[in-house]
Design an enzyme around this catalytic site. Structure first.
Site, PDB file in Angstrom:
ATOM      1  N   ARG A 171       0.808  -1.227   0.000  1.00 35.24           N
ATOM      2  CA  ARG A 171       0.000   0.000   0.000  1.00 35.24           C
ATOM      3  C   ARG A 171       0.839   1.275   0.000  1.00 35.24           C
ATOM      4  O   ARG A 171       0.319   2.354  -0.244  1.00 35.24           O
ATOM      5  CB  ARG A 171      -0.956  -0.022   1.217  1.00 35.24           C
ATOM      6  CG  ARG A 171      -2.026  -1.099   1.113  1.00 35.24           C
ATOM      7  CD  ARG A 171      -2.759  -1.324   2.432  1.00 35.24           C
ATOM      8  NE  ARG A 171      -1.999  -2.189   3.362  1.00 35.24           N
ATOM      9  CZ  ARG A 171      -2.434  -2.554   4.577  1.00 35.24           C
ATOM     10  NH1 ARG A 171      -3.608  -2.111   5.006  1.00 35.24           N
ATOM     11  NH2 ARG A 171      -1.709  -3.328   5.340  1.00 35.24           N
ATOM     12  N   ALA A 190      38.447  38.145   7.815  1.00 32.37           N
ATOM     13  CA  ALA A 190      37.611  37.709   6.693  1.00 32.37           C
ATOM     14  C   ALA A 190      38.478  36.990   5.666  1.00 32.37           C
ATOM     15  O   ALA A 190      39.603  37.409   5.388  1.00 32.37           O
ATOM     16  CB  ALA A 190      36.943  38.911   6.062  1.00 32.37           C
TER      17      ALA A 190
HETATM   18  C1  UD1 Z   1      -2.476  -5.041  12.033  1.00 34.65           C
HETATM   19  C2  UD1 Z   1      -3.471  -5.815  12.903  1.00 34.65           C
HETATM   20  C3  UD1 Z   1      -4.639  -4.886  13.232  1.00 34.65           C
HETATM   21  C4  UD1 Z   1      -4.132  -3.642  13.937  1.00 34.65           C
HETATM   22  C5  UD1 Z   1      -3.034  -2.951  13.124  1.00 34.65           C
HETATM   23  C6  UD1 Z   1      -2.393  -1.888  13.979  1.00 34.65           C
HETATM   24  C7  UD1 Z   1      -3.285  -8.164  12.215  1.00 34.65           C
HETATM   25  C8  UD1 Z   1      -3.909  -9.272  11.454  1.00 34.65           C
HETATM   26  N1  UD1 Z   1      -3.924  -6.996  12.174  1.00 34.65           N
HETATM   27  O1  UD1 Z   1      -3.140  -4.721  10.815  1.00 34.65           O
HETATM   28  O2  UD1 Z   1      -5.565  -5.553  14.076  1.00 34.65           O
HETATM   29  O3  UD1 Z   1      -5.228  -2.738  14.153  1.00 34.65           O
HETATM   30  O4  UD1 Z   1      -2.011  -3.902  12.741  1.00 34.65           O
HETATM   31  O5  UD1 Z   1      -1.468  -1.134  13.256  1.00 34.65           O
HETATM   32  O6  UD1 Z   1      -2.277  -8.370  12.847  1.00 34.65           O
HETATM   33  N2  UD1 Z   1       4.034  -8.326   8.947  1.00 34.65           N
HETATM   34  C9  UD1 Z   1       4.963  -9.344   8.868  1.00 34.65           C
HETATM   35  N3  UD1 Z   1       4.627 -10.476   8.206  1.00 34.65           N
HETATM   36  C10 UD1 Z   1       3.407 -10.644   7.621  1.00 34.65           C
HETATM   37  C11 UD1 Z   1       2.476  -9.579   7.715  1.00 34.65           C
HETATM   38  C12 UD1 Z   1       2.807  -8.445   8.397  1.00 34.65           C
HETATM   39  O7  UD1 Z   1       6.081  -9.232   9.389  1.00 34.65           O
HETATM   40  O8  UD1 Z   1       3.199 -11.700   7.024  1.00 34.65           O
HETATM   41  C13 UD1 Z   1       4.419  -7.089   9.650  1.00 34.65           C
HETATM   42  C14 UD1 Z   1       4.331  -5.887   8.759  1.00 34.65           C
HETATM   43  O9  UD1 Z   1       5.588  -5.614   8.148  1.00 34.65           O
HETATM   44  C15 UD1 Z   1       3.930  -4.768   9.712  1.00 34.65           C
HETATM   45  C16 UD1 Z   1       3.189  -5.500  10.833  1.00 34.65           C
HETATM   46  O10 UD1 Z   1       3.518  -6.862  10.699  1.00 34.65           O
HETATM   47  O11 UD1 Z   1       5.043  -4.092  10.242  1.00 34.65           O
HETATM   48  C17 UD1 Z   1       1.682  -5.310  10.732  1.00 34.65           C
HETATM   49  O12 UD1 Z   1       1.227  -5.812   9.490  1.00 34.65           O
HETATM   50  P1  UD1 Z   1       0.203  -5.008   8.585  1.00 34.65           P
HETATM   51  O13 UD1 Z   1       0.003  -5.765   7.319  1.00 34.65           O
HETATM   52  O14 UD1 Z   1       0.607  -3.604   8.492  1.00 34.65           O
HETATM   53  O15 UD1 Z   1      -1.111  -5.159   9.473  1.00 34.65           O
HETATM   54  P2  UD1 Z   1      -2.373  -4.183   9.508  1.00 34.65           P
HETATM   55  O16 UD1 Z   1      -3.219  -4.477   8.339  1.00 34.65           O
HETATM   56  O17 UD1 Z   1      -1.940  -2.804   9.711  1.00 34.65           O
HETATM   57 CA    CA Z   2       0.002  -1.753   9.745  1.00 34.61          CA
END
Ligand code: UD1
Ligand code: CA
Length: 455
Positions: free
Chosen positions: A10, A376
């Protein structure tokens, strides 16, 4: 555990999401700084795409890496990290790598809650003005958390829940193992959601509590460029509020930038368009004038810097006056009552008490004695194309305008250097050095020239 293996689609960026910056600091470093505030015995960063760049950014920091590839969700990411945390019995804190505004105090409060009540899980919630895409926190009839529902799976009613998940958790080691064993792949997205741990532990009569962040902004997560811009704004606003609370006068809060690691004392005055970055510290009563950027710089009491100055890795002494248009590069140290004026550049140079360089000078790799006067256009020729050499200027010396000091060279105490001199040899204490070609005046020359031309 810091989760940083998501693809970050995103953001629409070639750069891994967690390497984008808020207030000059990458998201992952900001999270790591908060994590270090609770003195963890080990930190594991889960990485996937772009892991070389993330590892390079964190070089020199005390972390281990776990690889998650492909990224199958936050639940899977934690499962990958577990192998790296060893057999410790202590609580496991899980943080998202994309929440750069998180404060260590809040994290400490969460860990204390989990420890004090021996909870299976303590997690952080917040109430942003718009719950948007954050996971909704579902509580049972007695107000206990019973689950987290991701926005995309939430019913219309659940979507209206204002309390959302911050992605900050403190698990007991046991409870984390139990929950991970039961998290199932989400049929719609194919991912393992760490958030399912709440419902799993609640169903097994686990002890779970959620606390709300006092300031909702600190739980803000960055998924898009819009979120990033909003985070920058919030960090900016927080910096200004912190300054005002510390007793600083901020003449134009809309244009002043104050980083999260900047330390401020009472009665500092900040003019419009000032930017304070890194580990900058400003002591009591100093004043920073407009269009000045200070990075990792300490300014002692009563000093005035600006307008239009740039400093990096510099120390500015009490009551010193710097600017306008001065540049202090790393290793510059100005003692008390020093004056550095327009178009003066210093680098790896100490300027001792009360010395002055008011206009157009370059002082590199130099030691400038107390009370000396640098005219200077004085230049230290510190570099021969291969090596750098030092220039030493004694106490109370007077270096005339347009002088080149070819280093290594020493100007003695109380010595004088005449204007336009190229100094290639040491000047003894109290001596006068001159290297000019003697001047010749040809009387009546102009008239003779004119006569020649017309004739
Ligand atoms: C997540 C939470 C959501 C919360 C939000 C807060 C989950 C399913 N959802 O959503 O409830 O409100 O964070 O900011 O956890 N990441 C990995 N491996 C993966 C997927 C993600 O390391 O396979 C890491 C991402 O790099 C990121 C973090 O985990 O730093 C959160 O993942 P992201 O996809 O941003 O979750 P959100 O949709 O924001
Ligand atoms: Ca997030």
């Amino acid at each position: 555990m810091i989760l940083a293996a998501g693809v970050g689609t995103r953001m629409r960026s070639a750069l891994p999401k967690v390497l984008h910056r808020v207030a000059g600091r990458t998201l992952v470093e900001a999270v790591l700084d908060a994590a270090e505030g609770v003195s963890p015995s080990r930190v594991v960063v889960v990485v996937g795409a772009g892991r070389e760049r993330i590892a390079a950014t964190l070089e020199g920091r005390d972390v281990r890496f776990a690889i998650q590839e492909p990224p199958l969700g936050t639940g899977d990411a934690v499962a990958r990290a577990r192998g790296q945390i060893g057999g410790g019995r202590g609580p496991v804190v899980v943080l998202a790598g994309d929440t750069p505004l998180l404060c260590r105090e809040t994290l400490a409060r969460l860990v204390e809650l989990q420890r004090g009540k021996n909870l299976d899980l303590a997690f952080l919630t917040f109430r942003p003005p718009e719950p948007g895409d954050f996971g909704r926190v579902v509580r049972d009839g007695r107000g206990r958390p019973s689950g987290i529902v991701e926005a995309r799976n939430a019913s219309a009613r659940q979507k209206r829940i204002a309390e959302v998940n911050a992605g900050v958790y403190c698990f007991s080691a046991d409870a984390l193992a139990r929950a991970l064993a039961k998290i199932k792949r989400n049929p719609a997205s194919g991912e393992y959601y760490l958030t399912d741990a709440v419902a799993i532990l609640a169903a097994g009569r686990g002890k779970i509590e959620a606390i709300e962040a006092e300031d909702w902004r600190e739980a803000w997560g960055v998924n898009t460029r819009r979120d990033l811009a909003a985070a920058e704004q919030m960090e900016h606003r927080r910096g200004v509020e912190r300054a005002l609370d510390a007793g600083v006068t901020v003449l134009d809060p809309a244009t002043v930038r104050i980083g999260p690691r900047v330390a401020l004392a009472p009665d500092v005055v900040l003019h419009p368009f000032v930017s304070l970055e890194g580990r900058t510290t400003l002591a009591e009563g100093c004043e920073i004038l407009s269009f000045t950027r200070l990075v990792d710089t300490s300014v002692a009491a009563g000093a005035v810097v600006g307008p239009h100055c740039e400093t990096d890795g510099a120390k500015i002494g009490a009551r010193a006056r710097v600017g306008p248009f001065s540049r202090l590069r790393p290793g510059s140290e100005l003692e008390e009552d020093v004056r550095i004026g327009n178009f003066v550049e210093t680098k790896n140079t100490i300027v001792r008490k009360g010395a002055k360089a008011q206009h157009l000078a370059y002082l590199g790799d130099a030691d400038v004695g107390a009370g000396s006067n640098i005219g200077a256009g004085v230049i230290t020729c510190n570099y021969d194309g291969q090596k750098k050499y030092r220039t030493t200027i004694g106490e109370g010396a007077f270096v005339g305008t347009d002088t080149q000091l070819v280093a290594p060279v020493t100007i003695g105490k109380g010595a004088y250097v005449g204007a336009g001199t190229t100094v290639t040899q040491d000047v003894p204490d109290g001596a006068l050095a001159l290297s000019r070609v003697p001047q010749v005046n040809k009387l009546g020359w102009a008239a003779r020239r004119k006569a020649k031309k017309s004739g």
